[in-house]
Design an enzyme around this catalytic site. Structure first.
Site, PDB file in Angstrom:
ATOM      1  N   SER A   1     -19.228  27.688 -55.289  1.00 45.25           N
ATOM      2  CA  SER A   1     -19.085  29.139 -55.154  1.00 45.25           C
ATOM      3  C   SER A   1     -20.235  29.795 -54.411  1.00 45.25           C
ATOM      4  O   SER A   1     -20.114  30.940 -53.970  1.00 45.25           O
ATOM      5  CB  SER A   1     -18.945  29.791 -56.535  1.00 45.25           C
TER       6      SER A   1
ATOM      7  N   ASP B   1     -22.622  39.222 -60.456  1.00 48.90           N
ATOM      8  CA  ASP B   1     -22.019  38.981 -61.755  1.00 48.90           C
ATOM      9  C   ASP B   1     -23.021  38.187 -62.591  1.00 48.90           C
ATOM     10  O   ASP B   1     -24.209  38.168 -62.280  1.00 48.90           O
ATOM     11  CB  ASP B   1     -20.655  38.281 -61.624  1.00 48.90           C
TER      12      ASP B   1
ATOM     13  N   HIS C   1     -23.827  34.810 -59.994  1.00 49.76           N
ATOM     14  CA  HIS C   1     -23.962  34.767 -58.543  1.00 49.76           C
ATOM     15  C   HIS C   1     -24.811  35.924 -58.006  1.00 49.76           C
ATOM     16  O   HIS C   1     -24.630  37.072 -58.419  1.00 49.76           O
ATOM     17  CB  HIS C   1     -22.579  34.820 -57.887  1.00 49.76           C
TER      18      HIS C   1
END
Length: 353
Positions: free
Chosen positions: A34, A324, A327
């Site tokens: 990610s 978040d 991240h």
């Protein structure tokens, strides 16, 4: 004051786009998790998605592209810095043309890891499958450009790898049986063998220039602190023992990467541990106010489906290190990218074609 800061940040972003590093790079190929997935998970059946608001809050047009942040990723800053394109598109996007992907594409998948078991946890694209997609890409380009031009294209391209966090946080220390069969050091060595094999397979497919990002200081990531330790949300001190695992892995990784540097290959290690750790421990020094929780919701648990439409966000994401619970924000990614530039300049000065 906030308006002035916003104007200055916009000015800096424009300056970044205009400061193009002159290289012979033909394309960027991105592999990993990610930290670099630009939207591939939008096109597979998995809960590991971010193609909804408030993700993309500060991306052009406020589009939730599937990037796990509010705007651009490090790889987007890189291709812009190299003057190749503004953003790295996801390979699985069916709207892309061969011309779109000729200058670079992302194969990464949020939730993936070096260990094949890691990608099975949330049904995402394994590193092995990412390599298969790259080989598929190569065959498409051979049909489109011819074998000779495709060979030159790949020889002059840069592969960018950012992976490994999920192997420890989502796999080893949380839900896997790996910690019953491997000690931490044994698991680190297992991952190292797999990562070296992945790099060698890229070289076998014609890639000559490879940038490998180390592990971040994940013992200081808000979501990791809560999930791994079970600490109450009011006590969010870094888990130093957990960050030490990342630091030890990075040291071992660097000792292995130098062996790939030959007259035919050029490999660089990019240190994300130190710059992210600095941002978290000394945020005010770098223009941030908040580093112990993210901008989305409470910022300690919200990620992917928990950072969803209707979830409140902070008023100024550029003051937050994390978007978040797991991240970084676009602003933090940009700061980290800036620290990569000296190593990237040395890397491109030795570019192999």
């Amino acid at each position: 004051m906030q308006l002035l800061y916003g104007v200055l940040l916009l000015f800096v972003s424009i300056r970044v786009d205009s400061r193009i590093l002159q290289t012979n790079t033909s394309a960027i190929f991105v592999f990993g998790d990610s930290s670099v997935d630009s939207g591939n998970n939008n096109f597979i059946s998995t809960i590991e998605r971010s193609n909804f608001t408030p993700y993309g809050h500060d991306f052009p047009g406020r589009i939730p592209t599937g990037r796990f942040t509010n705007g651009r990723l490090i790889t987007d800053f890189l291709v812009s810095y190299l003057g190749i394109k503004k953003f790295v598109p996801p390979y699985l996007d069916p709207r892309l043309t061969l011309d779109d992907i000729k200058t670079g594409v992302c194969f990464a998948s949020a939730g993936s890891g070096i260990d094949p078991l890691t990608s099975e946890i949330t049904s995402v694209i394994s590193m092995e499958k990412q390599l298969e997609y790259f080989n598929e890409y190569k065959m498409k380009m051979e049909d489109y450009l011819g074998k000779a031009r495709t060979k030159r294209l790949i020889n002059k391209a840069t592969a960018f790898i950012s992976v490994g966090t999920n192997d420890f946080l989502a796999n080893y220390f949380l839900i896997s049986t790996r910690n019953q069969t491997y000690s931490v050091s044994a698991y680190q060595n297992y991952l190292l063998q797999l990562e070296q094999r992945f790099i060698q397979e890229l070289i076998n497919l014609g890639v000559r220039n490879i940038a490998v990002v180390g592990l971040p200081s994940f013992g200081c990531v808000p979501g990791a602190i809560i999930l791994v330790s079970g600490q109450a949300s009011s006590n969010r001190n870094c888990l130093e023992w957990l960050s030490r695992v990342a630091r030890d892995y990075n040291r071992l990784l660097q000792s292995k990467l130098w062996m790939f540097n030959t007259s035919n290959t050029n490999v660089v290690y990019l240190d994300i541990y130190r710059p992210l750790d600095d941002l978290i421990r000394k945020p005010q020094l770098y223009g941030f106010d908040v580093a112990d929780h993210g901008c989305c919701g409470s910022g300690v648990l919200e990620t992917t489906l928990l950072c969803a439409p209707g979830t409140g966000v902070c008023s100024n994401s550029s003051k937050y290190v994390f978007w978040d619970s797991s991240h970084p924000t676009q602003a933090a990614y940009y700061k980290i990218f800036q620290t990569f530039i000296p190593a990237l300049k040395r890397f491109y000065s030795k570019f192999v074609t």
